[in-house]
Design a protein around this motif. Sequence first.
Motif, short mmCIF file in Angstrom:
data_model
loop_
_atom_site.label_atom_id
_atom_site.label_comp_id
_atom_site.label_asym_id
_atom_site.label_seq_id
_atom_site.Cartn_x
_atom_site.Cartn_y
_atom_site.Cartn_z
N LEU A 168 39.00 40.82 43.77
CA LEU A 168 38.06 41.89 43.43
C LEU A 168 38.54 43.25 43.92
N ILE A 169 39.03 43.31 45.15
CA ILE A 169 39.45 44.61 45.70
C ILE A 169 40.93 44.90 45.48
N GLY A 170 41.66 43.93 44.92
CA GLY A 170 43.07 44.16 44.63
C GLY A 170 43.97 43.99 45.83
N GLU A 188 45.62 46.84 41.90
CA GLU A 188 44.38 47.23 41.24
C GLU A 188 43.40 46.05 41.23
N PRO A 189 42.10 46.34 41.20
CA PRO A 189 41.12 45.26 41.12
C PRO A 189 41.31 44.44 39.85
N ASP A 190 41.00 43.17 39.93
CA ASP A 190 41.12 42.27 38.78
C ASP A 190 39.88 42.42 37.91
N ALA A 218 35.46 41.05 38.02
CA ALA A 218 34.24 41.85 37.82
C ALA A 218 33.48 41.38 36.59
N ASN A 219 34.21 41.08 35.52
CA ASN A 219 33.57 40.63 34.29
C ASN A 219 32.92 39.26 34.43
N PHE A 220 33.41 38.45 35.36
CA PHE A 220 32.80 37.15 35.61
C PHE A 220 31.54 37.28 36.45
N VAL A 221 31.62 38.03 37.53
CA VAL A 221 30.53 38.02 38.49
C VAL A 221 29.37 38.96 38.14
N LEU A 222 29.65 40.11 37.55
CA LEU A 222 28.56 41.06 37.30
C LEU A 222 27.45 40.49 36.42
N PRO A 223 27.75 39.84 35.29
CA PRO A 223 26.65 39.27 34.49
C PRO A 223 25.83 38.25 35.27
N ARG A 224 26.49 37.46 36.12
CA ARG A 224 25.76 36.48 36.92
C ARG A 224 24.86 37.16 37.95
N ILE A 277 30.35 45.95 43.25
CA ILE A 277 30.25 44.50 43.44
C ILE A 277 30.62 44.13 44.88
N HIS A 278 31.66 44.77 45.40
CA HIS A 278 32.09 44.46 46.76
C HIS A 278 31.01 44.82 47.78
N GLU A 279 30.30 45.90 47.56
CA GLU A 279 29.21 46.27 48.46
C GLU A 279 28.13 45.19 48.45
N GLU A 280 27.82 44.66 47.29
CA GLU A 280 26.84 43.57 47.20
C GLU A 280 27.36 42.31 47.88
N TYR A 281 28.65 42.05 47.73
CA TYR A 281 29.26 40.90 48.40
C TYR A 281 29.16 41.05 49.91
#
Length: 160
Positions: free
Chosen positions: A41-43, A60-62, A66-72, A107-111
């Motif tokens: 996530l953070i590269g 760079e971030p993958d 992001a596309n996997f986790v954000l919708p969830r 996303i990383h902040e939420e993690y």
Amino acid sequence: MVKELSYITLSGVTMPMKLDNLVLQEVQQKYGSLTKFEMDLIGAVVTEDAEGKKSLKQAEPDVSVANFVLPRMIQEGFAVLGDTCEYSDDDIIRMIDMNIYVMADTIHEEYRKAMRVQDPKQKPDQKRKKNRSTLIGCIWLAVQSWATRRKRSIKCTSDV
């Protein structure tokens, strides 16, 4: 009562998001470990030279992470509120109107919130803490480097 429910605005639509154990379970099943997920996530990339010395490099971030986790996270946010998310995974991904660095940071902040130790008495035992200290240190350096390049400040909020 809903604790620490966050909101994100994508293409002008504000939606709840939550990164809790249900989402973390899906992440762990897909990526094998939460550490791998965070590093992708953070590269953060671990490299090894000819002498076997490991170092951490920033990439760079993958986007796929992001596309996997954000919708969830968004679907879980709606579920926590007792609502149903009317958007599919693809709809949510198409609504993303920020660059990958901002998205990964969000996303990383939420993690980091999800991994924060809530009760000071609930600290990991010393053996586990010692075994993880090197890896956590490497990840922490990558996070600091990433934040510095984006002119953000990072504070350590838990003793993991």
